[in-house]
Design a protein around this motif. Structure first.
Motif, short mmCIF file in Angstrom:
data_model
loop_
_atom_site.label_atom_id
_atom_site.label_comp_id
_atom_site.label_asym_id
_atom_site.label_seq_id
_atom_site.Cartn_x
_atom_site.Cartn_y
_atom_site.Cartn_z
N TYR A 52 4.86 -2.81 5.38
CA TYR A 52 5.02 -1.48 4.81
C TYR A 52 4.06 -1.15 3.67
N THR A 53 3.66 -2.12 2.88
CA THR A 53 2.78 -1.86 1.75
C THR A 53 1.37 -1.57 2.25
N HIS A 112 7.01 0.28 -3.15
CA HIS A 112 6.51 -0.60 -2.10
C HIS A 112 7.28 -1.92 -2.16
#
Length: 121
Positions: A52-53, A112
């Motif tokens: 995801y980051t 994040h």
């Protein structure tokens, strides 16, 4: 009669050669033991991959907290992306712990899930 002030000098044979006012038994040398200070243990700061980051955020984080050039930060980011984990730096315990906390706090501030940890080298 002399007008000069009189001074009292202690001789070496009066048992107080060091001039310590009777506090010591004589002159001695202070010596240090031959022990050396142990070097502190070192810890690797590791960054963990997630899905995801954004890669750009990881590069920014490496530049900001680990003082990497954009080239070095990109190389470490790609290593983390491809292998799942990468070394950001090697530090003493306190410095490593601080960097881990800084990275995690920075990631949370930007929403994040980036993870950072440390392990003894």
């Amino acid at each position: 009669m002399s007008s000069a002030p009189q001074r009292e000098w202690m001789s070496d044979d009066d048992g107080d050669a060091g001039g310590s006012g009777g506090r010591g038994a004589g002159v001695g040398l202070a010596t240090r033991p031959d022990s050396k200070t142990a070097k502190p243990s070192l810890y690797k700061v590791l960054m963990l991959n997630d899905d995801y980051t954004p890669m750009e955020f990881v590069v920014l984080t490496l530049q900001r907290f680990f003082k990497m050039t954009i080239e070095d930060a990109t190389r470490v980011m790609l290593h983390v992306h491809q292998r799942g984990v990468g070394v950001c730096g090697i530090f003493t315990y306190e410095v490593a712990e601080t960097k881990v906390n800084q990275v995690i706090d920075f990631a949370r501030q930007h929403q994040h899930p980036l993870q950072c940890t440390m392990e003894k080298e």
